[in-house]
Design a protein around this motif. Structure first.
Motif, PDB file in Angstrom:
ATOM      1  N   ASP A  73     -61.166 -47.449  34.357  1.00 36.98           N
ATOM      2  CA  ASP A  73     -62.598 -47.768  34.395  1.00 36.98           C
ATOM      3  C   ASP A  73     -63.280 -46.801  35.362  1.00 36.98           C
ATOM      4  OD1 ASP A  73     -65.150 -48.758  34.870  1.00 36.98           O
ATOM      5  OD2 ASP A  73     -64.525 -50.852  34.751  1.00 36.98           O
ATOM      6  N   PRO A  74     -63.985 -45.775  34.842  1.00 36.13           N
ATOM      7  CA  PRO A  74     -64.598 -44.787  35.724  1.00 36.13           C
ATOM      8  C   PRO A  74     -65.902 -45.248  36.363  1.00 36.13           C
ATOM      9  CG  PRO A  74     -65.038 -44.217  33.444  1.00 36.13           C
ATOM     10  CD  PRO A  74     -64.173 -45.448  33.417  1.00 36.13           C
ATOM     11  N   VAL A  75     -66.365 -46.440  36.031  1.00 37.91           N
ATOM     12  CA  VAL A  75     -67.548 -47.013  36.687  1.00 37.91           C
ATOM     13  C   VAL A  75     -67.113 -47.758  37.949  1.00 37.91           C
ATOM     14  CG1 VAL A  75     -69.482 -48.609  36.475  1.00 37.91           C
ATOM     15  CG2 VAL A  75     -68.809 -47.172  34.522  1.00 37.91           C
ATOM     16  N   LYS A  76     -66.157 -48.648  37.799  1.00 38.69           N
ATOM     17  CA  LYS A  76     -65.618 -49.381  38.943  1.00 38.69           C
ATOM     18  C   LYS A  76     -64.527 -48.594  39.673  1.00 38.69           C
ATOM     19  CE  LYS A  76     -66.421 -53.930  36.837  1.00 38.69           C
ATOM     20  NZ  LYS A  76     -65.768 -55.187  36.378  1.00 38.69           N
TER      21      LYS A  76
ATOM     22  N   SER B  19     -65.108 -43.186  25.542  1.00 44.24           N
ATOM     23  CA  SER B  19     -64.906 -42.245  24.443  1.00 44.24           C
ATOM     24  C   SER B  19     -65.342 -40.824  24.777  1.00 44.24           C
ATOM     25  CB  SER B  19     -65.652 -42.731  23.201  1.00 44.24           C
ATOM     26  OG  SER B  19     -67.053 -42.773  23.456  1.00 44.24           O
ATOM     27  N   ASP B  20     -66.173 -40.653  25.811  1.00 41.71           N
ATOM     28  CA  ASP B  20     -66.620 -39.297  26.140  1.00 41.71           C
ATOM     29  C   ASP B  20     -65.650 -38.562  27.052  1.00 41.71           C
ATOM     30  OD1 ASP B  20     -67.115 -40.856  28.354  1.00 41.71           O
ATOM     31  OD2 ASP B  20     -69.137 -40.064  28.733  1.00 41.71           O
ATOM     32  N   MET B  21     -64.521 -39.171  27.382  1.00 41.12           N
ATOM     33  CA  MET B  21     -63.534 -38.534  28.249  1.00 41.12           C
ATOM     34  C   MET B  21     -62.418 -37.899  27.427  1.00 41.12           C
ATOM     35  SD  MET B  21     -63.181 -41.291  31.399  1.00 41.12           S
ATOM     36  CE  MET B  21     -62.571 -40.115  32.607  1.00 41.12           C
ATOM     37  N   ILE B  22     -61.880 -36.816  27.970  1.00 42.11           N
ATOM     38  CA  ILE B  22     -60.674 -36.178  27.437  1.00 42.11           C
ATOM     39  C   ILE B  22     -59.511 -36.587  28.325  1.00 42.11           C
ATOM     40  CG2 ILE B  22     -59.479 -33.961  27.122  1.00 42.11           C
ATOM     41  CD1 ILE B  22     -61.557 -34.216  25.039  1.00 42.11           C
ATOM     42  N   VAL B  23     -58.369 -36.894  27.726  1.00 41.95           N
ATOM     43  CA  VAL B  23     -57.158 -37.225  28.477  1.00 41.95           C
ATOM     44  C   VAL B  23     -56.103 -36.162  28.205  1.00 41.95           C
ATOM     45  CG1 VAL B  23     -55.317 -38.913  28.858  1.00 41.95           C
ATOM     46  CG2 VAL B  23     -57.655 -39.699  28.404  1.00 41.95           C
TER      47      VAL B  23
ATOM     48  N   ASP C 151     -71.721 -31.364  24.767  1.00 41.34           N
ATOM     49  CA  ASP C 151     -72.131 -31.645  23.389  1.00 41.34           C
ATOM     50  C   ASP C 151     -71.438 -32.915  22.904  1.00 41.34           C
ATOM     51  OD1 ASP C 151     -72.761 -31.728  20.722  1.00 41.34           O
ATOM     52  OD2 ASP C 151     -71.992 -29.726  20.250  1.00 41.34           O
ATOM     53  N   PRO C 152     -72.190 -33.982  22.602  1.00 43.34           N
ATOM     54  CA  PRO C 152     -71.551 -35.222  22.131  1.00 43.34           C
ATOM     55  C   PRO C 152     -70.701 -35.022  20.884  1.00 43.34           C
ATOM     56  CG  PRO C 152     -73.856 -35.603  22.699  1.00 43.34           C
ATOM     57  CD  PRO C 152     -73.643 -34.114  22.731  1.00 43.34           C
ATOM     58  N   ALA C 153     -70.988 -33.976  20.115  1.00 42.59           N
ATOM     59  CA  ALA C 153     -70.217 -33.738  18.892  1.00 42.59           C
ATOM     60  C   ALA C 153     -68.781 -33.313  19.186  1.00 42.59           C
ATOM     61  CB  ALA C 153     -70.912 -32.674  18.039  1.00 42.59           C
ATOM     62  N   SER C 154     -68.488 -32.996  20.440  1.00 46.58           N
ATOM     63  CA  SER C 154     -67.112 -32.619  20.783  1.00 46.58           C
ATOM     64  C   SER C 154     -66.217 -33.836  20.981  1.00 46.58           C
ATOM     65  CB  SER C 154     -67.093 -31.758  22.047  1.00 46.58           C
ATOM     66  OG  SER C 154     -67.429 -32.529  23.195  1.00 46.58           O
ATOM     67  N   ARG C 155     -66.768 -35.026  20.758  1.00 44.05           N
ATOM     68  CA  ARG C 155     -65.972 -36.252  20.797  1.00 44.05           C
ATOM     69  C   ARG C 155     -66.086 -36.942  19.446  1.00 44.05           C
ATOM     70  NH1 ARG C 155     -62.785 -35.998  22.115  1.00 44.05           N
ATOM     71  NH2 ARG C 155     -62.159 -38.027  22.901  1.00 44.05           N
ATOM     72  N   PRO C 156     -65.034 -37.605  18.990  1.00 44.40           N
ATOM     73  CA  PRO C 156     -65.042 -38.196  17.641  1.00 44.40           C
ATOM     74  C   PRO C 156     -65.823 -39.499  17.541  1.00 44.40           C
ATOM     75  CG  PRO C 156     -62.975 -38.662  18.727  1.00 44.40           C
ATOM     76  CD  PRO C 156     -63.730 -37.750  19.651  1.00 44.40           C
ATOM     77  N   LYS C 157     -66.270 -40.005  18.697  1.00 39.71           N
ATOM     78  CA  LYS C 157     -66.925 -41.311  18.700  1.00 39.71           C
ATOM     79  C   LYS C 157     -67.945 -41.344  19.830  1.00 39.71           C
ATOM     80  CE  LYS C 157     -65.734 -46.167  19.679  1.00 39.71           C
ATOM     81  NZ  LYS C 157     -64.624 -47.080  20.007  1.00 39.71           N
ATOM     82  N   LYS C 158     -69.070 -41.962  19.584  1.00 38.79           N
ATOM     83  CA  LYS C 158     -70.098 -42.111  20.603  1.00 38.79           C
ATOM     84  C   LYS C 158     -70.119 -43.550  21.090  1.00 38.79           C
ATOM     85  CE  LYS C 158     -74.995 -41.252  21.570  1.00 38.79           C
ATOM     86  NZ  LYS C 158     -76.287 -40.766  21.020  1.00 38.79           N
ATOM     87  N   GLY C 159     -69.934 -43.719  22.398  1.00 36.45           N
ATOM     88  CA  GLY C 159     -69.947 -45.049  22.970  1.00 36.45           C
ATOM     89  C   GLY C 159     -68.613 -45.759  22.843  1.00 36.45           C
ATOM     90  N   GLY C 160     -68.441 -46.803  23.638  1.00 41.31           N
ATOM     91  CA  GLY C 160     -67.206 -47.580  23.598  1.00 41.31           C
ATOM     92  C   GLY C 160     -66.046 -46.842  24.246  1.00 41.31           C
TER      93      GLY C 160
ATOM     94  N   THR D 240     -64.745 -36.282  31.661  1.00 40.81           N
ATOM     95  CA  THR D 240     -65.762 -35.828  30.704  1.00 40.81           C
ATOM     96  C   THR D 240     -65.995 -34.326  30.830  1.00 40.81           C
ATOM     97  OG1 THR D 240     -67.488 -36.292  32.346  1.00 40.81           O
ATOM     98  CG2 THR D 240     -66.980 -38.037  30.766  1.00 40.81           C
ATOM     99  N   ALA D 241     -65.441 -33.711  31.863  1.00 41.37           N
ATOM    100  CA  ALA D 241     -65.820 -32.347  32.252  1.00 41.37           C
ATOM    101  C   ALA D 241     -64.891 -31.261  31.731  1.00 41.37           C
ATOM    102  CB  ALA D 241     -65.883 -32.256  33.783  1.00 41.37           C
ATOM    103  N   TYR D 242     -63.837 -31.620  30.998  1.00 39.09           N
ATOM    104  CA  TYR D 242     -62.801 -30.636  30.688  1.00 39.09           C
ATOM    105  C   TYR D 242     -63.222 -29.605  29.642  1.00 39.09           C
ATOM    106  CZ  TYR D 242     -59.108 -33.354  33.066  1.00 39.09           C
ATOM    107  OH  TYR D 242     -58.318 -34.007  33.976  1.00 39.09           O
ATOM    108  N   VAL D 243     -63.078 -28.325  30.005  1.00 37.38           N
ATOM    109  CA  VAL D 243     -62.875 -27.239  29.051  1.00 37.38           C
ATOM    110  C   VAL D 243     -61.386 -27.260  28.722  1.00 37.38           C
ATOM    111  CG1 VAL D 243     -63.005 -24.739  28.713  1.00 37.38           C
ATOM    112  CG2 VAL D 243     -64.736 -25.915  30.101  1.00 37.38           C
ATOM    113  N   TRP D 244     -61.021 -26.876  27.487  1.00 35.16           N
ATOM    114  CA  TRP D 244     -59.628 -27.047  27.056  1.00 35.16           C
ATOM    115  C   TRP D 244     -59.220 -25.823  26.256  1.00 35.16           C
ATOM    116  CZ3 TRP D 244     -58.176 -31.813  23.479  1.00 35.16           C
ATOM    117  CH2 TRP D 244     -56.793 -31.854  23.278  1.00 35.16           C
ATOM    118  N   ASP D 245     -58.085 -25.218  26.631  1.00 38.00           N
ATOM    119  CA  ASP D 245     -57.544 -24.116  25.828  1.00 38.00           C
ATOM    120  C   ASP D 245     -56.029 -24.242  25.735  1.00 38.00           C
ATOM    121  OD1 ASP D 245     -56.277 -22.694  28.045  1.00 38.00           O
ATOM    122  OD2 ASP D 245     -58.242 -21.929  28.599  1.00 38.00           O
ATOM    123  N   ALA D 246     -55.406 -23.446  24.854  1.00 38.53           N
ATOM    124  CA  ALA D 246     -53.970 -23.607  24.607  1.00 38.53           C
ATOM    125  C   ALA D 246     -53.389 -22.357  23.964  1.00 38.53           C
ATOM    126  CB  ALA D 246     -53.715 -24.824  23.710  1.00 38.53           C
TER     127      ALA D 246
END
Length: 643
Positions: A68-71, A235-239, A280-289, A309-315
């Motif tokens: 929970d990144p709020v609490k 949903s806006d976070m990358i793991v 860009d919200p389009a970089s996540r498959p779902k908005k909200g939740g 939410t801040a990750y640039v990602w390469d591989a």
């Protein structure tokens, strides 16, 4: 792990002048039979191999947690399937609760010189149950600092008995004071570096039974097993997590999945999430939740993850021996973009994994991740390392290679870091030396000096202040007993230099390298002791190295060799201090030609002074011991004749 201030050996207080005359060398002390710290028995053989009755327990994990990144809290459930392969029945289980390190009364607050002013209340254990014989029952448990004892209603049988333990828990995240876990801000949101985030089994082994050393913020000792874990986040976070992501279709966009497929076939870095896409919200498959990221990792001792939410990602693809492949990935904030910082991270990661795999032992996991943040920077976990997001190129290469190098020590070779940190940090620093030489034709070499000799000095000269310091600890000392002043100079540098000397001066690469590879392969996913390492290296290299283990590892002895006289074709050399080493004697003849003569350590088994007869019948006009400064001689003023 490198998340503490770097120390130069020049800062270590000298116990006395380096050139002072030492007490008389006594061969009987140096060459006395070496007493190994751990005995030979049915579990561990005299050759350094596991014995005929060697056993090791196992812990498999099913984990589910919500961040929970709020609490800024973590809530989870850990199901641990424990197998007791020991010859003992076990009526209790011990677990590590590392988050209790951050409580106000934690023992670790009293070991670092000051008490931390920011605290949490540690783990909140909601319930503990066990399942045995098809029945699940609540059990009593006792928490003591960073450990928890679970008292079983029915003892776990020896030789393969099983028990499943379920723990429901929660805790408040420690923030950027967590050291090895926590969170810190970046331009586009907090970066969470989550390690030691679930209760972990203590090791039960043949050396001491339950190894319950409290966590004081230094090292670890863990059992191996298979992990399945699920992390639920907004949903806006990358793991980015240890092991293999098994539900990419649920948590990644179609474009990201396509880019990952391309990266698996590419030796150059492929962008998975570009800097422009971070906001860009389009970089996540779902908005909200929320979304739940599911990972799997086999035959590992731990798992960790980063989330933001801040990750640039390469591989990019990792090429492994025998045609096998893995995937190198980097995640980092937009502040770190560019080749002067994290733009080459995946290149560094790929190259180091490929080097260590071809040189020593193949990388065993499907993915290797370099994560850029600041709360836990410079820490290693299986399949993922946390490194400083602000590191410039050279420093980032060094720390990336070092932290992913921990895959071999202690993730593959599972030594007890809490008691023998030199077998973890020292061995890893040792293999870094040769990785730095190999990377891009030595672009950032040499690693031999690195952080320990900022001016680029010779490492055997840089170690001299440590060897001269009467307060410096020996390597055969518990990790938690080593003062911070000495942790890097001794645990990292001295241990690594000891292996460099063993490889390059004492036995030679042609014998050292196969022996060291055999040590890694033999003890892969097992728990070797210092004695297992000592015995295996002796057996495989064909050398009695008791004098070296005693002088370099058991003690902090100094070396002082001297040339005292030249008469005709005879050169007198002396050993004046308690450490011995093989050395090169370089003689110059009256016709200005030179010749090198090897003076072996056996010279000093019966002598303190020895006359070396120089073949050829020519007159020697000059002689120098160790002319290339290859060994740590504390007094160079007496190495040459005439003075």
């Amino acid at each position: 792990m490198k998340n503490v201030a770097r120390l130069s050996l020049a800062a270590i207080t000298l116990a006395g002048a380096l050139g002072a005359t030492a007490a008389t060398f006594d061969p009987r002390e140096t060459f006395a039979p070496f007493t190994y710290p751990q005995p030979v028995n049915a579990y561990r053989s005299g050759s350094g191999l596991p014995g005929p009755l060697f056993w090791q327990n196992r812990a498999d994990y099913d984990l589910a947690a919500t961040l929970d990144p709020v609490k800024n809290t973590m809530t989870g459930k850990a199901i641990i399937h424990y197998t007791n392969n020991s010859p003992d029945t076990l009526d209790v289980l011990w677990l590590q609760l590392d988050e209790n390190r951050f409580t106000a009364d934690a023992r670790g607050n009293f070991t670092s010189g000051k008490t931390e002013k920011r605290h949490t209340d540690g783990y909140r254990i909601a319930s503990v149950t066990v399942e045995q014989g098809g029945r699940e029952v609540a059990v009593n448990h006792v928490v003591s600092d960073t450990r928890m004892q679970v008292r079983l209603p029915v003892a776990v049988a020896a030789h393969g008995g099983k028990v499943s333990l379920t723990i429901a828990y929660s805790y408040d995240l420690p923030g950027d004071f967590g050291g090895r876990t926590g969170f810190a801000p970046s331009k586009n949101g907090n970066i969470y570096e989550m390690a030691q985030w679930y209760p972990r089994m203590c090791v039960y082994d043949d050396l001491r039974g339950w190894d319950t050393a409290p966590y004081l913020n230094s090292e670890f000792y863990l059992e191996y097993g298979d992990f399945n874990y699920a992390i639920t986040v907004p949903s806006d976070m990358i793991v980015a997590g240890s092991g293999e992501l098994v539900n990419a279709e649920d948590v990644l966009t179609a474009a990201q999945r396509e880019r990952l497929a391309k990266a698996r076939e590419s030796d150059t870095t492929v962008m998975i999430r570009t800097p422009a896409e971070v906001t860009d919200p389009a970089s996540r498959p779902k908005k909200g939740g929320t979304l739940t990221w599911k990972f799997r990792m086999k035959n590992t001792r731990d798992v960790a993850f980063g989330a933001s939410t801040a990750y640039v990602w390469d591989a990019a693809r990792i090429n492994l021996p025998e045609g096998k492949k893995a995937l190198a990935m980097s995640v980092y904030p937009v502040e770190s973009v560019g080749d002067a910082s994290w733009g080459r991270s995946t290149e560094y990661l790929k190259a180091s994994v490929e080097h260590f795999s071809s040189k020593w032992y193949p990388y065993p996991y499907p993915v290797a991740i370099n994560e850029g943040g600041s709360a836990a920077s410079g820490m290693e976990y299986p399949g993922i390392v946390f490194d400083p997001m602000k590191a410039p190129a050279k420093a980032l290469h060094m720390v990336t290679a070092h932290e992913i190098g921990h895959t071999w020590f202690p993730m593959i070779v599972g030594s007890d870091e809490r008691r023998n940190a030199w077998m973890d940090e020292g061995f890893n620093t040792f293999i870094d030396v040769y990785e730095a030489d190999a990377f891009n034709h030595g672009e950032f070499a040499p690693k031999r000096d690195g952080e320990y000799a900022p001016k680029g000095g010779n490492p055997v000269d840089e170690i001299l202040p440590l060897l001269a310091d009467a307060d410096a600890p020996p390597l055969l000392m518990g990790a938690d007993m080593v003062k911070e002043k000495y942790r890097h100079p001794a645990t990292y540098f001295k241990a690594a230099l000891g292996l460099v000397l063993l490889r390059e001066q004492i036995v030679g690469p042609e014998r050292f390298d196969p022996a060291f590879r055999k040590y890694i392969a033999t003890w892969a996913y097992k728990h070797p002791s210092p004695s297992d390492f000592f015995r295996l290296m002796e057996s495989e290299t064909g050398e009695d190295l008791g004098w070296f283990w005693r002088g370099w590892f058991e003690n902090n002895w100094q070396l002082d060799m001297a040339v005292t006289k030249v008469e005709g074709s005879s050169v007198t050399v002396e050993n004046r201090d308690q450490l011995v080493m093989p050395a090169t004697l370089r003689v110059t003849f009256d016709d200005k030609t030179t010749r090198d003569i090897r003076v072996p350590v056996e010279t000093w088994q019966q002598h303190t002074s020895f006359d070396v007869s120089v073949p050829g019948g020519r007159k020697v006009v000059r002689a120098q011991i160790d002319p290339d400064h290859a060994i740590p001689d504390r007094d160079r003023s007496n190495d040459t004749w005439p003075r």
